[in-house]
Design an enzyme around this catalytic site. Structure first.
Site, PDB file in Angstrom:
ATOM      1  N   ASP A   1      -3.911  33.686 -52.207  1.00 19.75           N
ATOM      2  CA  ASP A   1      -4.389  34.307 -53.442  1.00 19.75           C
ATOM      3  C   ASP A   1      -4.579  35.798 -53.132  1.00 19.75           C
ATOM      4  O   ASP A   1      -4.428  36.241 -51.990  1.00 19.75           O
ATOM      5  CB  ASP A   1      -5.680  33.648 -53.948  1.00 19.75           C
ATOM      6  N   TRP A   2      -4.914  36.556 -54.133  1.00 23.76           N
ATOM      7  CA  TRP A   2      -4.992  38.023 -54.022  1.00 23.76           C
ATOM      8  C   TRP A   2      -5.877  38.427 -52.839  1.00 23.76           C
ATOM      9  O   TRP A   2      -7.088  38.232 -52.870  1.00 23.76           O
ATOM     10  CB  TRP A   2      -5.559  38.564 -55.335  1.00 23.76           C
TER      11      TRP A   2
END
Ligand code: BGC
Length: 761
Positions: free
Chosen positions: A293-294
């Site tokens: 994820d980011w």
């Protein structure tokens, strides 16, 4: 225990080597694999790292600002083959330009893959996923995902970061709107349907896009419902509750997965070899790739399991995270880690192979620009046909929670209707959170929908009521609600007084839910309760249309107001869809995919809970599991929803009182439409395994069917249960059905129904 030891060894050793080739039980295309093998031999270690690197475009951000390089540096890196993927670049023209940089400048001309959060539509917006799950029609989700894929692909995208399949039991969590609710079975069907919708039958077609199943795993179980918080769940909850939708999505052919931000029992998901290597890539034979994820690789430092970014890269690649989203950890560090002998090149090669495999499957090596089509972009996006699917999806997602005085359906003429509330005229809120490229203010408002429906417009009077969200705060995380300026209430009361019926639009702004938008209080914000009570004081014929992205505490409303329509955030065609229901052009058939609590203090609340050793005795007696100030039960339970007609259930039959090992059981029930209009009912089958090697939920949904019935018509609805349906991850650490006694219910929701019993031999 063995698995824990393995995990420990993988994370603690100084030298990380791949003991054996990863198992790939999915079907692999020999031709593609041969091409990848050849390409791998031509790639430098830098080019390999590049394939594992994903940056966000600098034009749109869906997380904290990027670290480490500016736009110019990023463009140079693309040209050098150091960026395998970009997220947040959209539009045929922009993606073509970006792709040109990679394909025309980099040594090996490997195309980039463009990802974007297409969660419930690209520009034609569909109901938020939680709402769509209320349709109990996975086929609808397949269709809306199909449309979303067609629009996204026309805009140059190859890959959506959806479906989000996190089971969520906590209404405080803003991201509850992105998933399909609290049930693993319903969630699995929707997960698979969405994957099929996005990916279609042929990933290489230029109107299908790769799905990304997220967030792996257990993000919905964050403590206190606060986004990004800690998760500590057992292996049995992981296997029995959290993972089934992920498994269903993998089985449906999803080609990518995304890590979750959270840790589980001390190990962040991004560094979790048990999740990624043992389960996903091992047991399930997943041969696509996993994107972080980011910056979730970079966040391994903040979690406190990595000493620096190099260490974070080591942990993530070793655990099985293949692509580093906006973490900038892989590119600066993987080469050194390999050269120092800390990370085996085989690990890197495996990750690169997975990324290239998906690029080949998408057909990007045949034509890197195949998705960039300005003409298609103009004609396919927001087409009339797409909006029709959106309207269908909107009305099917609506749940009728209460209709005591049969105030609904309303009359299109001969009835004076007062429509009240800022949300009623709002053309933006219905688009929901996570709205991709939705055009601001482009939804059909409830006011417009009702105006389109009534025969005599003069009979529909609108009053805005007090302001709800103030100023420009609407598009920020910190919404400001009006709690002081009561002007507007007086006018609303005046309008309500003279009406036959009042339709009051209440609920949430769409940016009260979504990422980073958790709340401790799930009641209506601002002056909405005050408005409701003021209106109700002068006119008891109130229909509340609730617009929201999470289950809310609407106890006062439920106890007083005769009609409540759960209308969520329904997308582009929201107003028309709601009007279809309000005026009876469509008979509502939605059922809640999530329990509505009586108060936030009950959260997490879910129907498939365990018994405990001291279940409530229903009397509120001390020493039994209960609250002293509220009941245990939900305000509106999972599976609940009314219709403009009524249904009765009778003749529950099972083919035998015993199921043999490997055998089947046929279950049938007669459902009759006892009302005056045609309607649809979701007939639900639940079981309870009375004694297990580990404790079992008090009820579990195992099957359902959505049927149409004419007034007076009866139908026999049949289900087939197999031993597989009774299996769970028990004390033997495998999925198995255990012999013994079961209870079985068939009914209209998770608390009502006809009951029988059977035995598994
Ligand atoms: C979210 C993901 C999303 C990603 C890219 C993250 O903050 O958790 O769900 O796909 O950003 O926008």
């Amino acid at each position: 225990m063995r698995k824990k030891l393995l995990l420990f060894m993988m994370m603690g050793c100084a030298l990380f080597s791949f003991k054996s080739e990863p198992k790939s039980t999915g079907k692999l295309d020999v031709e593609i694999e041969t091409k990848i093998t050849k390409l791998l031999t031509e790639m430098t270690i830098d080019e390999k790292m590049g394939q594992l690197n994903q940056f966000t475009s600098r034009w749109e951000m869906t997380g904290p600002a990027p670290q480490g390089n500016n736009e110019q540096q990023m463009l140079e890196m693309i040209k050098s083959g150091l960026v395998g993927s970009i997220l947040n670049v959209t539009g045929a023209e922009a993606t073509r330009k970006a792709q040109t940089l990679a394909v025309e400048n980099s040594r090996l001309k490997i195309p980039m893959i463009f990802g974007y959060d297409v969660i419930h539509g690209y520009q034609t917006m569909f109901p938020i996923p939680l709402a769509e799950a209320a349709s109990w029609e996975p086929e609808l989700a397949r269709q809306s995902s199909r449309v979303a894929a067609v629009e996204s692909a026309a805009a140059g995208l190859h890959w959506t970061f959806a479906p989000m399949v996190d089971i969520a039991r906590d209404a405080r969590w803003g991201r509850i709107m992105e998933g399909s609710g609290e049930d693993p079975y319903l969630g699995s069907l929707f997960a698979a349907a969405r994957v099929k919708g996005f990916q279609g039958d042929d990933l290489s077609a230029n109107n299908t896009i790769a799905a990304c199943v997220k967030h792996f795993a257990a993000y919905g179980f964050i403590e206190s419902g606060r986004d990004y918080n800690t998760v500590d769940i057992s292996e049995s909850t992981l296997r029995n509750v959290v993972l089934p939708p992920f498994k269903a999505a993998a089985d449906a052919g999803a080609v990518t997965f995304m890590n979750a931000f959270n840790e589980i029992g001390g190990t962040p998901a991004t560094a979790n070899a048990h999740l990624l290597r043992d389960i996903l890539k091992g047991e399930w034979g997943f041969n696509g790739f996993v994107v972080s994820d980011w910056n979730s690789v970079g966040e391994l430092l903040v979690h406190g399991v990595a000493a620096d970014r190099k260490d974070a890269a080591r942990l993530a690649i070793t655990a099985g995270s293949d692509m580093d989203m906006e973490g900038n950890c892989y590119v600066p560090n993987l080469k050194t880690l390999v050269e120092e002998g800390i990370v085996d090149i085989k690990l890197v090669d495996d990750a690169v192979r997975r990324v290239l495999r998906v690029k080949f499957q998408l057909g990007l090596f045949d034509d890197p620009y195949k998705y960039c089509d300005e003409n298609k972009e103009k004609t396919l996006i927001l087409s009339r046909e797409n909006l029709q699917v959106a309207r269908e999806a909107a009305r099917k997602s609506i749940v009728l929670l209460k209709n005591e005085k049969q105030l609904l359906p309303l009359k299109k003429e001969g009835q004076k209707i007062a429509l009240i509330g800022e949300l009623a005229a709002d053309k933006d809120v219905p688009l929901g959170s996570w709205r991709a490229k939705a055009i601001t203010g482009s939804a059909v408002s409830l006011l417009e929908g009702m105006q389109n429906a009534v025969s005599s417009p003069a009979n529909l009077v609108y009053a805005k009521g007090p302001a709800f969200v103030v100023g420009e705060s609407k598009f920020t995380v910190h919404l400001k609600f009006n709690t002081t300026d009561k002007s507007g209430i007086e006018e609303a009361v005046k309008v309500a007084k003279t009406a036959d019926v009042v339709v009051l639009a209440l609920g949430e702004n769409c940016f009260q839910t979504g990422e980073g938008r958790s709340q401790t209080d799930i009641r209506m914000k601002g002056l909405q309760q005050e408005l409701l009570e003021a209106v109700y004081a002068v006119n008891k014929n109130v229909v509340v249309v609730l617009m929201n992205g999470r289950p809310m505490d609407i106890s006062w409303m439920a106890g007083n107001v005769p009609s409540i329509v759960e209308a969520w955030h329904l997308g582009s065609e929201a107003g028309n869809g709601i009007a279809d229901v309000l005026f009876g052009d469509y008979n509502p058939a939605g059922k809640l995919p999530v329990s509505f609590p009586q108060t936030v203090g009950q959260v997490p609340i879910y129907y498939n809970h365990k018994s405990t050793g001291r279940p409530s005795d229903g009397e509120g007696n001390v020493f039994w599991s209960h609250y002293t100030d509220a009941p245990n039960s939900a305000l509106f339970p999972f599976g609940y929803g009314l219709s403009y007609t009524t249904f009765t259930y009778s003749d529950l039959k099972i083919s035998s009182s015993e199921m043999s090992k490997g055998g089947k059981l046929n279950v049938s029930v007669t459902v009759k439409n006892t009302g005056k209009v045609k309607g649809q009912e979701v007939v639900q089958l639940y079981i309870r395994d009375l004694v297990g090697s580990i404790t079992r939920p008090v009820k579990e949904l195992k099957a359902f069917d959505k049927i149409w019935l004419n007034p007076g018509e009866s139908k026999v609805v049949s289900f087939e249960l197999t031993e597989n349906d009774l299996a769970f991850w028990g004390a033997s650490n495998q999925f198995q059905a255990e012999p013994g006694d079961f209870q079985l219910w068939v009914g209209p929701n998770s608390v009502e129904g006809l009951k029988t019993t059977f035995k598994l031999k």
